[in-house]
Design an enzyme around this catalytic site. Structure first.
Site, PDB file in Angstrom:
ATOM      1  N   VAL A   8       0.861  -1.223  -0.011  1.00 44.46           N
ATOM      2  CA  VAL A   8       0.084   0.029   0.213  1.00 44.46           C
ATOM      3  C   VAL A   8       1.080   1.319   0.002  1.00 44.46           C
ATOM      4  O   VAL A   8       1.986   1.285   0.704  1.00 44.46           O
ATOM      5  CB  VAL A   8      -0.894  -0.005   1.138  1.00 44.46           C
ATOM      6  CG1 VAL A   8      -0.292   0.177   2.499  1.00 44.46           C
ATOM      7  CG2 VAL A   8      -1.765   1.099   1.094  1.00 44.46           C
ATOM      8  N   SER A   9       0.600   2.189  -0.761  1.00 44.86           N
ATOM      9  CA  SER A   9       1.548   3.365  -0.953  1.00 44.86           C
ATOM     10  C   SER A   9       1.081   4.265   0.300  1.00 44.86           C
ATOM     11  O   SER A   9       0.201   4.112   0.907  1.00 44.86           O
ATOM     12  CB  SER A   9       1.327   4.102  -2.232  1.00 44.86           C
ATOM     13  OG  SER A   9      -0.326   4.434  -2.462  1.00 44.86           O
ATOM     14  N   THR A  10       1.639   5.477   0.582  1.00 39.93           N
ATOM     15  CA  THR A  10       1.372   6.483   1.283  1.00 39.93           C
ATOM     16  C   THR A  10       0.148   7.153   1.094  1.00 39.93           C
ATOM     17  O   THR A  10      -0.806   7.289   2.168  1.00 39.93           O
ATOM     18  CB  THR A  10       2.548   7.543   1.229  1.00 39.93           C
ATOM     19  OG1 THR A  10       3.820   6.712   1.617  1.00 39.93           O
ATOM     20  CG2 THR A  10       2.470   8.489   2.532  1.00 39.93           C
ATOM     21  N   GLU A  12      -2.421   5.708  -0.399  1.00 43.63           N
ATOM     22  CA  GLU A  12      -3.546   4.694   0.034  1.00 43.63           C
ATOM     23  C   GLU A  12      -3.707   4.485   1.249  1.00 43.63           C
ATOM     24  O   GLU A  12      -4.730   4.145   1.833  1.00 43.63           O
ATOM     25  CB  GLU A  12      -3.448   3.314  -0.764  1.00 43.63           C
ATOM     26  CG  GLU A  12      -3.453   3.567  -2.478  1.00 43.63           C
ATOM     27  CD  GLU A  12      -2.594   2.213  -3.170  1.00 43.63           C
ATOM     28  OE1 GLU A  12      -3.220   1.734  -4.214  1.00 43.63           O
ATOM     29  OE2 GLU A  12      -1.768   1.523  -2.551  1.00 43.63           O
ATOM     30  N   GLN A  13      -2.749   4.672   1.993  1.00 38.97           N
ATOM     31  CA  GLN A  13      -2.745   4.506   3.715  1.00 38.97           C
ATOM     32  C   GLN A  13      -3.628   5.579   4.122  1.00 38.97           C
ATOM     33  O   GLN A  13      -4.495   5.443   5.079  1.00 38.97           O
ATOM     34  CB  GLN A  13      -1.503   4.673   4.496  1.00 38.97           C
ATOM     35  CG  GLN A  13      -0.663   3.283   4.487  1.00 38.97           C
ATOM     36  CD  GLN A  13       0.694   3.420   5.145  1.00 38.97           C
ATOM     37  OE1 GLN A  13       1.353   4.513   4.620  1.00 38.97           O
ATOM     38  NE2 GLN A  13       1.143   2.431   5.911  1.00 38.97           N
TER      39      GLN A  13
END
Length: 500
Positions: A8-10, A12-13
């Site tokens: 998960v990317s930043t 998306e987090q």
């Protein structure tokens, strides 16, 4: 060990919060076990190929620690298609399946592109490997090397030297075949089938260890130029045959033109002059066979012996200087699985009987309806009764032999021979039981009246379009084939006609 990869990317987090946990849960469910290796990249962009967890996964895969990789969908691996394909390719080369949880992905435009590209790369790699392999083989052939052990009778393949050496024990049989076939004083001069039967009777085994020599095997030996020292390679074009086979279609193997084939010189077993003469004799035999006008049989391919179960074929006989024709179950050619019991019936007699019944059907359809109603109960029940009696006989025979072994104290008793007889009886019983089950299945199936009516209608329409007085033998054959499935001869007075 099964591995699961989640990312998960930043961004998306911030949006999804627990995206990593939901991916892990979905992947574990797909794996069917909680005993998995977890590789999670949290806060890493899918644009980058270099990620800590992904790097560890690729390294562990190279060490053989991973048997399968499960990922939610390809964009968790990477946002870039090329990177997805790189990872997929690495895993496939190590025989590690890459499985995606998201089933809908395959139907999305991205998914379709991914799988299309994956397939294209795979096909490209196969083509390159095939090209390199084929090129290498061709070069070796041109240098006079033998590429493949074709199990050629009379020769031994020496892999280290890539050559064929004469196997003298088998070479004697090859010379015998050519001598029998080409020597005018030989009892088998020009007779392929006679040679095959003779080899079988002598107990000579084929290259594969079979006890029976088929006439086609003898013919292939006589036609093979390897025996005069000219071994053909690169003879068959198998392009596309593997794909056809995998698709369930019949694979087609073509013979390349002679100028494309590569001839390698090997030690000759027979002189070139003798081989050439054998080809001349084979050509004469073929021309002679083609020049004979074959007799046209009304019931060709439809007759079966009710005793031994063999098909009955047409044969010419001679009596008092006159030719006549019969249907017989005897198979005289070498390699026949069952020689038959020798039953014969005059062609004229059988033709009259069968055509007489068919003529009644097409001129009086009600007779056909009555016949169909009685056909199954009479024919099949009689046949079933005969087979059940045979099964009982084989059971009693096996029981007697088993009792003989268990009770006898005679040291001279050939136990191995008795065991062989028991095995043969068991085989016969199995075959009879299979036939019995087949008949019982037929008896359970109700008559397909619509199919029968269609068969009769086609026969009647054809008959009326020609007219009774204008029917030729070919016309009668057409009508018979519309209606008759099989004709079974039990004895001279008992003939069963099975119809559609």
């Amino acid at each position: 060990m099964i591995a699961i990869y989640v990312r998960v990317s930043t961004e998306e987090q911030a949006i999804k919060g627990s995206s990593i946990d939901s991916q892990i849960e979905a992947c574990i469910k797909k794996a069917g076990t909680k005993d998995v290796l977890k590789y999670a990249d949290e806060g890493f962009s899918g644009e980058l190929l270099e990620r800590p967890a992904l790097n560890r996964l690729r390294e562990d895969a190279s060490k053989g620690l991973i048997s399968q990789v499960i990922c939610y969908d390809p964009d968790r691996l990477s946002r870039k298609l090329m990177n997805q394909l790189i990872i997929d390719d690495e895993l496939r080369k190590r025989n590690i399946p890459l499985i995606f949880v998201n089933g809908e992905y395959a139907n999305s435009p991205e998914g379709q592109l991914f799988f299309a590209m994956r397939g294209a790369i795979s096909e490209f790699e196969k083509a390159k490997i095939k090209e390199r392999t084929s090129s290498g083989r061709l070069q070796k052939m041109k240098k006079g090397m033998i590429i493949k052990d074709s199990k050629l009778y009379g020769y031994k393949f020496v892999k280290e030297k890539r050559t064929l050496e004469i196997l003298e024990e088998e070479a004697k049989i090859i010379r015998m075949i050519f001598n029998y076939f080409t020597d005018h004083k030989s009892p088998f001069f020009g007779r392929v089938n006679g040679i095959a039967l003779h080899l079988t009777q002598m107990g000579v085994k084929t290259k594969k260890g079979a006890k029976v020599w088929h006439r086609q095997v003898v013919r292939q030996i006589l036609m093979n130029s390897s025996y005069k020292g000219e071994h053909r390679q690169y003879k068959y074009d198998t392009e596309g045959s593997y794909v056809s086979k995998q698709a369930g279609n019949k694979s087609i193997i073509k013979i390349r033109p002679e100028e494309e084939q590569i001839t390698v010189t090997i030690p000759a077993i027979v002189p070139a002059e003798q081989w050439d003469y054998a080809q001349e004799l084979l050509g004469q035999s073929k021309r002679k066979h083609l020049s004979i006008s074959p007799h046209n049989y009304l019931l060709s391919g439809l007759v079966r012996c009710g005793k031994c179960g063999n098909t009955m074929t047409g044969k010419k006989r001679k009596s008092h200087g006159k030719d006549y024709y019969v249907y017989t179950c005897r198979k005289n050619y070498s390699g026949a699985k069952d020689r038959g019991c020798g039953k014969e019936m005059s062609e004229n007699k059988l033709n009259r009987h069968v055509w007489g019944e068919i003529f009644k059907f097409i001129t009086n359809p009600q007779k056909y309806v009555s016949f169909k109603e009685a056909e199954q109960s009479n024919h099949l029940s009689d046949e079933l009764e005969l087979i059940e009696k045979e099964i009982e006989k084989t059971k009693k025979g096996r029981k007697r032999l088993l009792t003989l072994i268990s009770l006898s104290d005679d040291d001279d008793l050939d136990i191995d021979e008795i065991k062989a007889q028991i095995i043969e009886l068991q085989k016969k019983q199995n075959q009879l039981t299979e036939k019995c089950n087949e008949i019982q299945s037929k008896m359970k199936v109700l008559d397909d009246t619509s199919s029968s009516e269609n068969a009769l209608k086609r026969a009647i329409d054809y008959f009326q379009s020609i007219g009774a007085d204008n029917l030729t033998l070919e016309d009668k054959k057409t009508i018979v084939n519309f209606i008759v499935k099989e004709v079974t001869i039990v004895d001279s007075d008992t003939i069963y006609i099975e119809t559609y």
